[in-house]
Design a protein around this motif. Structure first.
Motif, PDB file in Angstrom:
ATOM      1  N   ASP A   1      39.938  40.151 -24.274  1.00  0.00           N
ATOM      2  CA  ASP A   1      41.154  40.350 -25.065  1.00  0.00           C
ATOM      3  C   ASP A   1      40.987  39.866 -26.505  1.00  0.00           C
ATOM      4  O   ASP A   1      41.782  40.219 -27.382  1.00  0.00           O
ATOM      5  CB  ASP A   1      42.329  39.615 -24.419  1.00  0.00           C
ATOM      6  N   LEU A   2      39.963  39.047 -26.752  1.00  0.00           N
ATOM      7  CA  LEU A   2      39.746  38.567 -28.111  1.00  0.00           C
ATOM      8  C   LEU A   2      39.359  39.705 -29.053  1.00  0.00           C
ATOM      9  O   LEU A   2      39.456  39.563 -30.274  1.00  0.00           O
ATOM     10  CB  LEU A   2      38.650  37.490 -28.109  1.00  0.00           C
ATOM     11  N   GLU A   3      38.919  40.851 -28.466  1.00  0.00           N
ATOM     12  CA  GLU A   3      38.542  41.996 -29.272  1.00  0.00           C
ATOM     13  C   GLU A   3      39.728  42.881 -29.634  1.00  0.00           C
ATOM     14  O   GLU A   3      39.566  43.870 -30.340  1.00  0.00           O
ATOM     15  CB  GLU A   3      37.490  42.831 -28.535  1.00  0.00           C
ATOM     16  N   CYS A   4      40.927  42.575 -29.102  1.00  0.00           N
ATOM     17  CA  CYS A   4      42.119  43.379 -29.399  1.00  0.00           C
ATOM     18  C   CYS A   4      42.396  43.386 -30.898  1.00  0.00           C
ATOM     19  O   CYS A   4      42.290  42.344 -31.572  1.00  0.00           O
ATOM     20  CB  CYS A   4      43.344  42.813 -28.685  1.00  0.00           C
ATOM     21  N   THR A   5      42.759  44.518 -31.426  1.00  0.00           N
ATOM     22  CA  THR A   5      43.064  44.644 -32.856  1.00  0.00           C
ATOM     23  C   THR A   5      44.536  44.939 -33.106  1.00  0.00           C
ATOM     24  O   THR A   5      44.969  44.983 -34.255  1.00  0.00           O
ATOM     25  CB  THR A   5      42.221  45.773 -33.466  1.00  0.00           C
ATOM     26  N   LYS A   6      45.292  45.157 -32.036  1.00  0.00           N
ATOM     27  CA  LYS A   6      46.714  45.455 -32.202  1.00  0.00           C
ATOM     28  C   LYS A   6      47.496  44.179 -32.482  1.00  0.00           C
ATOM     29  O   LYS A   6      47.186  43.106 -31.954  1.00  0.00           O
ATOM     30  CB  LYS A   6      47.271  46.143 -30.950  1.00  0.00           C
TER      31      LYS A   6
ATOM     32  N   CYS B   1      48.356  41.147 -26.722  1.00  0.00           N
ATOM     33  CA  CYS B   1      47.372  42.228 -26.738  1.00  0.00           C
ATOM     34  C   CYS B   1      46.406  42.059 -25.566  1.00  0.00           C
ATOM     35  O   CYS B   1      45.875  40.973 -25.322  1.00  0.00           O
ATOM     36  CB  CYS B   1      46.601  42.225 -28.052  1.00  0.00           C
ATOM     37  N   MET B   2      46.207  43.156 -24.850  1.00  0.00           N
ATOM     38  CA  MET B   2      45.334  43.113 -23.675  1.00  0.00           C
ATOM     39  C   MET B   2      44.588  44.441 -23.566  1.00  0.00           C
ATOM     40  O   MET B   2      45.160  45.516 -23.750  1.00  0.00           O
ATOM     41  CB  MET B   2      46.163  42.871 -22.410  1.00  0.00           C
ATOM     42  N   VAL B   3      43.286  44.361 -23.279  1.00  0.00           N
ATOM     43  CA  VAL B   3      42.478  45.564 -23.074  1.00  0.00           C
ATOM     44  C   VAL B   3      42.662  46.013 -21.626  1.00  0.00           C
ATOM     45  O   VAL B   3      42.235  45.320 -20.700  1.00  0.00           O
ATOM     46  CB  VAL B   3      40.994  45.290 -23.371  1.00  0.00           C
TER      47      VAL B   3
ATOM     48  N   GLU C   1      40.804  48.802 -28.366  1.00  0.00           N
ATOM     49  CA  GLU C   1      41.735  48.131 -29.272  1.00  0.00           C
ATOM     50  C   GLU C   1      42.871  47.464 -28.518  1.00  0.00           C
ATOM     51  O   GLU C   1      43.537  46.575 -29.034  1.00  0.00           O
ATOM     52  CB  GLU C   1      42.301  49.122 -30.285  1.00  0.00           C
ATOM     53  N   GLY C   2      43.076  47.871 -27.240  1.00  0.00           N
ATOM     54  CA  GLY C   2      44.056  47.226 -26.398  1.00  0.00           C
ATOM     55  C   GLY C   2      45.463  47.753 -26.558  1.00  0.00           C
ATOM     56  O   GLY C   2      45.740  48.631 -27.376  1.00  0.00           O
ATOM     57  N   GLU C   3      46.374  47.194 -25.779  1.00  0.00           N
ATOM     58  CA  GLU C   3      47.788  47.556 -25.824  1.00  0.00           C
ATOM     59  C   GLU C   3      48.615  46.285 -25.758  1.00  0.00           C
ATOM     60  O   GLU C   3      48.183  45.259 -25.220  1.00  0.00           O
ATOM     61  CB  GLU C   3      48.155  48.470 -24.647  1.00  0.00           C
TER      62      GLU C   3
END
Length: 668
Positions: free
Chosen positions: A55-60, A69-71, A79-81
């Motif tokens: 989840d650290l990669e989430c950009t939202k 933010c969660m992938v 980018e996740g939601e």
């Protein structure tokens, strides 16, 4: 408002608001349950830190305290939601369509995934006795966090991709046994000995001409051919069982071909779902020699013995009735008999007369039946005779039509038979043996126990070996699947002296043997393809291309035993039998009714030939008075007559003459 109306309104609102969409999804999904005690939902403090690494990669940018933010699918959207902060935690909920959050795959209500309306939660796989899976949001190795639909009382419909993921992108080792005996499921390319063709090969790997994509292309796996080892080939007489053995040893991942799912093979390795089934029949030599009696009785074959008996009785009944009506109507016959001949006839004369009458009945019956019309019909038939003849004409039409059609079938079908049309015939013959393929011998003997303690069952490696054994006189018959029968009859006319006989002896399914690593994925993929009806067109096309039509006139596909020809029995002929019998009986009643009404008025003695006069006859008066005292019907009939008419002998004979004219229509 009915439930249907509610659903229609809800469907309209689905396209306009997310909140109503979420509500509708919940109401159409399974009932919301609490998590099972055997598989509790995880809470936030029970999640390992590694669970959130991706989840650290989430950009939202999400709303703090409400969403995070969660992938959800690392293969589609890194980018996740923005999901609820308690997404999947603490309780069973419709998390993918919940409150103001709707997962991307669930936003189009007309094409959303089936799992969108199912409740689930995150669970610990080490503390869960219900089925659970790894979701896309948790690719970190070593974590024990799983997703479970089952703990919430639902069935997992999310995991099709998970089931198939073991073969997606995989590289499989594929092995081929020898060519199949049916000539279309697996065969060697005549132009390239290292290349295989056939319906079972095309279903899994696709056809070279692009007609069939195959499961390999649909699920993105590659393959290479792995030959069967000499060790396995030397261990088993069948290359198919040897290939199954290779899968069991993990020398190959899958065998391509039509593999019977026998008990021996199922013990070695897993199999996919059954692709299709083979039906096995008895194959025996033709027997075109029939004895004289069979040939002589062929014209009687259309009907059973009972049917012939009832037909004969009805025909004789009709002919006798017509003969009786015509003889009785001849007024001169009784008048010409003298008193001496009437009272003093000898017994021999009476027997001769009876034989003559029965001979006439038989003659008229046979000739009428053969011509389809009554041959003894009067020039001016009476009403009774017309009724009898009408019933017989309908009877003759139906019976002759049935006889013509049925006799044609009997003459054709009975031309050729088989020497052994069932297993009992082989068991009872001291010199007859039965050939069978090794792979199905055990299964056959378990079903047909009569062969267990005999030397009549001879095992052979394949169909070619069984045909050779039959031609050499080793076996009188063999057990063969229908596809193999079609194939050998289509190649040349060498085996046109053989026929399929009797009913199905056993049925065996065909499937692919696969290693346990790919069993679930390939079983699901092949089963889904078969359930969608995609194998049947592939099979039919392969038969047409590789097998072709038979060269034995089509006889190979049908048994020529008597069981194929159904004789017509009494039940099939019941309607015409009842119709003609009923019409004959009605005709006799119509004819005899006037005689019953006037039967008590006796005619003068035969030979007296008294001339009727208008004078009063004392004897006649006494007779009439006596009859009146004992017959109420006569009194009622004569009540309508005047005294002068009653005492008139001429009027008596006039009444008889008039009553006869009514039945003969002469008065008309």
């Amino acid at each position: 408002m009915t439930r249907l109306h509610i659903h229609i309104v809800a469907l309209y609102l689905l396209r306009n608001t997310k909140s109503v969409a979420a509500l509708y999804a919940r109401r159409l999904s399974e009932e919301l349950f609490n998590a099972s005690e055997k598989c509790p939902c995880l809470t936030a403090d029970q999640l390992p830190d590694s669970f959130f690494l991706l989840d650290l990669e989430c950009t939202k940018t999400c709303e703090d305290g409400i969403t995070r933010c969660m992938v959800l699918d690392s293969t589609k959207n890194k980018e996740g939601e923005c999901v609820p902060v308690d997404y999947g935690l603490g309780r069973c909920e419709y998390w993918d369509d919940y409150a103001d959050f709707t997962r991307r795959e669930c936003q189009n209500k007309l094409s959303m995934e089936p799992w969108c309306g199912s409740a689930w939660c995150f669970v610990d796989e080490n503390n869960c006795e219900r089925p659970n899976i790894k979701r896309d949001n948790n690719p970190i190795n070593g974590t024990n966090v799983m997703t479970s639909y089952e703990t919430c009382g639902n069935v997992d419909t999310y995991s099709e991709g998970k089931v198939l993921e073991t073969i997606q992108g995989a590289h499989l080792r594929i092995s081929f046994p020898g060519d199949s005996s049916d000539g279309y499921t697996l065969l060697t390319d005549p132009n390239n000995s290292s290349k295989k063709m056939g319906s079972m090969r095309d279903l899994m790997l696709g056809s070279d001409d692009g007609h069939t994509a195959g499961l390999a292309k649909l699920h993105n796996f590659t393959w290479e051919v792995k030959p069967i080892s000499n060790n396995s080939l030397g261990r088993y007489s069948s290359s198919y069982t040897a290939c199954v053995h290779e899968v069991a040893l993990n020398e190959t991942d899958m065998c391509i071909g039509a593999f019977w799912t026998t008990s021996e093979r199922l013990l070695l390795t897993p199999f996919t779902t059954v692709i299709y089934s083979d039906s096995f029949y008895l194959v025996s030599f033709k027997d075109s020699q029939r004895d004289f009696l069979d040939t002589f009785l062929t014209p009687l074959a259309p009907f059973t013995n009972d049917a012939w008996m009832w037909l004969s009785l009805v025909v004789l009944y009709m002919a006798g009735a017509v003969n009786l009506v015509q003889t009785y109507n001849d007024e001169n016959e009784a008048e010409d008999d003298s008193s001496d001949d009437g009272e003093n006839k000898s017994y021999v004369t009476r027997v001769k007369k009876f034989a003559c009458i029965m001979g006439d009945n038989l003659y008229y019956g046979v000739t009428s039946m053969a011509k389809g019309e009554v041959t003894s019909e009067s020039e001016e038939p009476s009403v009774a005779e017309k009724i009898i003849i009408a019933g017989f004409m309908l009877f003759a039409l139906i019976v002759l039509t049935a006889y013509t059609a049925s006799s044609a079938a009997a003459l054709v079908v009975d031309n050729t038979g088989v020497k052994y049309d069932n297993l009992n015939a082989i068991l009872s013959s001291p010199s007859a043996n039965l050939c069978i393929e090794n792979a199905i011998a055990d299964m056959f003997m378990k079903i047909n126990t009569g062969f267990n303690n005999t030397s009549k069952l001879i095992n052979k490696e394949n169909v070619a070996a069984m045909m050779e054994a039959m031609d050499n006189g080793v076996c009188a018959a063999c057990v063969m699947k229908q596809d193999a029968i079609d194939y050998i009859m289509a190649q040349d006319d060498e085996h046109c002296d053989k026929l399929r006989a009797g009913d199905v002896l056993l049925t065996i399914g065909n499937a692919y043997p696969v290693s346990s690593s790919y069993a679930s994925a390939l079983t699901y993929a092949s089963g889904k393809t078969v359930n969608e009806g995609k194998y049947e067109p592939l099979r039919d096309r392969a038969k047409q291309v590789y097998v072709g039509s038979g060269k034995c006139g089509g006889d190979e596909e049908s048994s020529s035993s008597d069981s194929e020809f159904e004789k017509l029995g009494t039940s099939e002929l019941l309607a015409p039998l009842i119709i003609t019998s009923g019409c004959t009986t009605i005709g006799l009643l119509v004819f005899f009714w006037p005689s019953l009404m006037l039967g008590h008025l006796r005619k003068p003695e035969v030979g007296t030939k008294k001339t009727p006069s208008a004078t009063t006859d004392a004897g006649s008066i006494d007779t009439l008075v006596g009859d009146l005292e004992h017959d109420a019907a006569l009194r009622e009939f004569l009540h309508k007559l005047t005294v002068s008419q009653l005492l008139s002998r001429a009027h008596y004979e006039y009444l008889q003459h008039q009553m006869y004219n009514v039945t003969s229509c002469k008065s008309l």
